[in-house]
Motif scaffolding. Structure first.
Motif, PDB file in Angstrom:
ATOM      1  N   THR A  48       0.833  -1.210   0.000  1.00 22.37           N
ATOM      2  CA  THR A  48       0.000   0.000   0.000  1.00 22.37           C
ATOM      3  C   THR A  48       0.861   1.251   0.000  1.00 22.37           C
ATOM      4  O   THR A  48       0.636   2.182  -0.784  1.00 22.37           O
ATOM      5  CB  THR A  48      -0.946  -0.010   1.218  1.00 22.37           C
ATOM      6  OG1 THR A  48      -1.768  -1.180   1.156  1.00 22.37           O
ATOM      7  CG2 THR A  48      -1.814   1.223   1.255  1.00 22.37           C
ATOM      8  N   PHE A  49       1.867   1.262   0.872  1.00 22.36           N
ATOM      9  CA  PHE A  49       2.748   2.431   0.952  1.00 22.36           C
ATOM     10  C   PHE A  49       3.546   2.606  -0.332  1.00 22.36           C
ATOM     11  O   PHE A  49       3.631   3.709  -0.879  1.00 22.36           O
ATOM     12  CB  PHE A  49       3.685   2.306   2.154  1.00 22.36           C
ATOM     13  CG  PHE A  49       4.586   3.485   2.337  1.00 22.36           C
ATOM     14  CD1 PHE A  49       4.110   4.652   2.896  1.00 22.36           C
ATOM     15  CD2 PHE A  49       5.913   3.432   1.931  1.00 22.36           C
ATOM     16  CE1 PHE A  49       4.932   5.755   3.056  1.00 22.36           C
ATOM     17  CE2 PHE A  49       6.749   4.521   2.085  1.00 22.36           C
ATOM     18  CZ  PHE A  49       6.257   5.689   2.649  1.00 22.36           C
ATOM     19  N   ALA A  50       4.115   1.519  -0.832  1.00 23.42           N
ATOM     20  CA  ALA A  50       4.918   1.599  -2.064  1.00 23.42           C
ATOM     21  C   ALA A  50       4.071   2.087  -3.231  1.00 23.42           C
ATOM     22  O   ALA A  50       4.505   2.943  -4.007  1.00 23.42           O
ATOM     23  CB  ALA A  50       5.535   0.243  -2.375  1.00 23.42           C
ATOM     24  N   ASP A  51       2.864   1.559  -3.357  1.00 24.32           N
ATOM     25  CA  ASP A  51       2.001   1.977  -4.460  1.00 24.32           C
ATOM     26  C   ASP A  51       1.589   3.435  -4.335  1.00 24.32           C
ATOM     27  O   ASP A  51       1.573   4.172  -5.326  1.00 24.32           O
ATOM     28  CB  ASP A  51       0.761   1.078  -4.543  1.00 24.32           C
ATOM     29  CG  ASP A  51       1.098  -0.336  -5.005  1.00 24.32           C
ATOM     30  OD1 ASP A  51       2.231  -0.575  -5.483  1.00 24.32           O
ATOM     31  OD2 ASP A  51       0.221  -1.214  -4.872  1.00 24.32           O
ATOM     32  N   SER A  52       1.283   3.883  -3.123  1.00 22.85           N
ATOM     33  CA  SER A  52       0.853   5.274  -2.938  1.00 22.85           C
ATOM     34  C   SER A  52       1.999   6.252  -3.189  1.00 22.85           C
ATOM     35  O   SER A  52       1.765   7.374  -3.622  1.00 22.85           O
ATOM     36  CB  SER A  52       0.260   5.487  -1.546  1.00 22.85           C
ATOM     37  OG  SER A  52       1.265   5.439  -0.555  1.00 22.85           O
ATOM     38  N   GLU A  53       3.225   5.828  -2.926  1.00 23.01           N
ATOM     39  CA  GLU A  53       4.401   6.692  -3.104  1.00 23.01           C
ATOM     40  C   GLU A  53       5.134   6.426  -4.416  1.00 23.01           C
ATOM     41  O   GLU A  53       6.199   7.011  -4.659  1.00 23.01           O
ATOM     42  CB  GLU A  53       5.371   6.476  -1.942  1.00 23.01           C
ATOM     43  CG  GLU A  53       4.817   6.879  -0.606  1.00 23.01           C
ATOM     44  CD  GLU A  53       5.518   8.082  -0.045  1.00 23.01           C
ATOM     45  OE1 GLU A  53       6.705   8.282  -0.323  1.00 23.01           O
ATOM     46  OE2 GLU A  53       4.843   8.824   0.683  1.00 23.01           O
ATOM     47  N   GLU A  54       4.582   5.517  -5.228  1.00 19.90           N
ATOM     48  CA  GLU A  54       5.204   5.112  -6.493  1.00 19.90           C
ATOM     49  C   GLU A  54       6.638   4.649  -6.284  1.00 19.90           C
ATOM     50  O   GLU A  54       7.557   5.048  -6.997  1.00 19.90           O
ATOM     51  CB  GLU A  54       5.105   6.238  -7.527  1.00 19.90           C
ATOM     52  CG  GLU A  54       3.677   6.577  -7.870  1.00 19.90           C
ATOM     53  CD  GLU A  54       3.550   7.635  -8.944  1.00 19.90           C
ATOM     54  OE1 GLU A  54       4.532   7.922  -9.640  1.00 19.90           O
ATOM     55  OE2 GLU A  54       2.436   8.172  -9.073  1.00 19.90           O
ATOM     56  N   ARG A  55       6.825   3.769  -5.282  1.00 21.02           N
ATOM     57  CA  ARG A  55       8.132   3.204  -4.969  1.00 21.02           C
ATOM     58  C   ARG A  55       8.247   1.796  -5.533  1.00 21.02           C
ATOM     59  O   ARG A  55       7.262   1.069  -5.619  1.00 21.02           O
ATOM     60  CB  ARG A  55       8.356   3.160  -3.454  1.00 21.02           C
ATOM     61  CG  ARG A  55       8.503   4.523  -2.833  1.00 21.02           C
ATOM     62  CD  ARG A  55       8.810   4.458  -1.346  1.00 21.02           C
ATOM     63  NE  ARG A  55       8.921   5.800  -0.823  1.00 21.02           N
ATOM     64  CZ  ARG A  55      10.034   6.520  -0.850  1.00 21.02           C
ATOM     65  NH1 ARG A  55      11.146   5.990  -1.332  1.00 21.02           N
ATOM     66  NH2 ARG A  55      10.058   7.746  -0.373  1.00 21.02           N
ATOM     67  N   ILE A  56       9.444   1.417  -5.876  1.00 21.80           N
ATOM     68  CA  ILE A  56       9.762   0.060  -6.308  1.00 21.80           C
ATOM     69  C   ILE A  56      10.083  -0.749  -5.057  1.00 21.80           C
ATOM     70  O   ILE A  56      10.966  -0.365  -4.283  1.00 21.80           O
ATOM     71  CB  ILE A  56      10.970   0.063  -7.259  1.00 21.80           C
ATOM     72  CG1 ILE A  56      10.663   0.874  -8.520  1.00 21.80           C
ATOM     73  CG2 ILE A  56      11.394  -1.369  -7.591  1.00 21.80           C
ATOM     74  CD1 ILE A  56      11.897   1.220  -9.351  1.00 21.80           C
ATOM     75  N   VAL A  57       9.369  -1.832  -4.838  1.00 25.74           N
ATOM     76  CA  VAL A  57       9.661  -2.715  -3.712  1.00 25.74           C
ATOM     77  C   VAL A  57      10.849  -3.595  -4.103  1.00 25.74           C
ATOM     78  O   VAL A  57      10.820  -4.270  -5.132  1.00 25.74           O
ATOM     79  CB  VAL A  57       8.451  -3.589  -3.344  1.00 25.74           C
ATOM     80  CG1 VAL A  57       8.829  -4.619  -2.280  1.00 25.74           C
ATOM     81  CG2 VAL A  57       7.295  -2.726  -2.859  1.00 25.74           C
ATOM     82  N   ILE A  58      11.890  -3.565  -3.277  1.00 22.28           N
ATOM     83  CA  ILE A  58      13.038  -4.448  -3.463  1.00 22.28           C
ATOM     84  C   ILE A  58      12.931  -5.536  -2.414  1.00 22.28           C
ATOM     85  O   ILE A  58      12.891  -5.253  -1.209  1.00 22.28           O
ATOM     86  CB  ILE A  58      14.379  -3.706  -3.292  1.00 22.28           C
ATOM     87  CG1 ILE A  58      14.477  -2.510  -4.231  1.00 22.28           C
ATOM     88  CG2 ILE A  58      15.538  -4.675  -3.529  1.00 22.28           C
ATOM     89  CD1 ILE A  58      15.757  -1.709  -4.055  1.00 22.28           C
ATOM     90  N   THR A  59      12.896  -6.792  -2.854  1.00 20.38           N
ATOM     91  CA  THR A  59      12.664  -7.892  -1.930  1.00 20.38           C
ATOM     92  C   THR A  59      13.268  -9.179  -2.449  1.00 20.38           C
ATOM     93  O   THR A  59      13.576  -9.306  -3.630  1.00 20.38           O
ATOM     94  CB  THR A  59      11.142  -8.076  -1.698  1.00 20.38           C
ATOM     95  OG1 THR A  59      10.934  -9.023  -0.663  1.00 20.38           O
ATOM     96  CG2 THR A  59      10.437  -8.514  -2.965  1.00 20.38           C
ATOM     97  N   LYS A  60      13.383 -10.144  -1.536  1.00 17.06           N
ATOM     98  CA  LYS A  60      13.697 -11.528  -1.883  1.00 17.06           C
ATOM     99  C   LYS A  60      12.466 -12.411  -1.665  1.00 17.06           C
ATOM    100  O   LYS A  60      12.496 -13.594  -1.936  1.00 17.06           O
ATOM    101  CB  LYS A  60      14.846 -12.055  -1.008  1.00 17.06           C
ATOM    102  CG  LYS A  60      16.200 -11.515  -1.356  1.00 17.06           C
ATOM    103  CD  LYS A  60      17.255 -12.203  -0.502  1.00 17.06           C
ATOM    104  CE  LYS A  60      18.606 -12.101  -1.168  1.00 17.06           C
ATOM    105  NZ  LYS A  60      19.597 -12.934  -0.462  1.00 17.06           N
ATOM    106  N   ASP A  61      11.393 -11.829  -1.170  1.00 14.26           N
ATOM    107  CA  ASP A  61      10.189 -12.542  -0.755  1.00 14.26           C
ATOM    108  C   ASP A  61       9.285 -12.823  -1.958  1.00 14.26           C
ATOM    109  O   ASP A  61       8.723 -11.905  -2.552  1.00 14.26           O
ATOM    110  CB  ASP A  61       9.458 -11.686   0.287  1.00 14.26           C
ATOM    111  CG  ASP A  61       8.253 -12.369   0.886  1.00 14.26           C
ATOM    112  OD1 ASP A  61       7.833 -13.422   0.376  1.00 14.26           O
ATOM    113  OD2 ASP A  61       7.732 -11.829   1.882  1.00 14.26           O
ATOM    114  N   TYR A  62       9.124 -14.107  -2.277  1.00 14.80           N
ATOM    115  CA  TYR A  62       8.302 -14.493  -3.422  1.00 14.80           C
ATOM    116  C   TYR A  62       6.814 -14.213  -3.207  1.00 14.80           C
ATOM    117  O   TYR A  62       6.047 -14.227  -4.177  1.00 14.80           O
ATOM    118  CB  TYR A  62       8.517 -15.966  -3.771  1.00 14.80           C
ATOM    119  CG  TYR A  62       9.786 -16.182  -4.559  1.00 14.80           C
ATOM    120  CD1 TYR A  62       9.783 -16.151  -5.954  1.00 14.80           C
ATOM    121  CD2 TYR A  62      10.995 -16.405  -3.911  1.00 14.80           C
ATOM    122  CE1 TYR A  62      10.946 -16.338  -6.684  1.00 14.80           C
ATOM    123  CE2 TYR A  62      12.164 -16.596  -4.632  1.00 14.80           C
ATOM    124  CZ  TYR A  62      12.132 -16.560  -6.014  1.00 14.80           C
ATOM    125  OH  TYR A  62      13.278 -16.744  -6.741  1.00 14.80           O
TER     126      TYR A  62
END
Length: 117
Positions: A43-57
């Motif tokens: 929700t936060f990433a989408d609202s701020e137009e951020r790219i989520v960096i993760t290893k979590d599938y």
């Protein structure tokens, strides 16, 4: 680019990306810190137009089934020392940025970078 680094990745990755000129936060910077839920991250990433960096599938599943997060950088290197991860990103950050101009999901492995539809 604007990033949100997931809890499985080191908070020092945030400093590294900031040093490279990117607006970056880590889940440790969020109110619930390492207990921030995937929903809160998306929700936060989408609202701020951020790219989520993760290893979590789990984020890959939500990307495809919920269209969230809207932008995803999935690290598929397996267990890797932080320094090696930083070197890999340092070598490929410009290419990753280029791929994000065309794709919303980019995968970074030890051997390749793939832009996915």
């Amino acid at each position: 680019m604007k990033f949100l680094v997931d809890a499985q990745l080191p908070a020092s990755l945030t400093s590294f990306l900031k040093y490279r000129g990117h607006d970056t936060i880590h889940t440790d910077d969020m109110p619930n810190k390492e207990f921030t839920t995937d929903l809160e991250i998306r929700t936060f990433a989408d609202s701020e137009e951020r790219i989520v960096i993760t290893k979590d599938y789990d984020f890959l599943d939500s990307y495809y089934f919920l269209n969230s997060p809207k932008h995803l950088l999935l690290i598929t290197t397996g267990n890797i020392k932080n320094q090696k991860l930083f070197e890999l990103l340092d070598l490929n950050l410009d290419h990753i940025a280029q791929l994000f101009r065309e794709f919303t999901f980019v995968e970074l492995s030890n051997y390749e970078i793939i832009g996915h539809e």
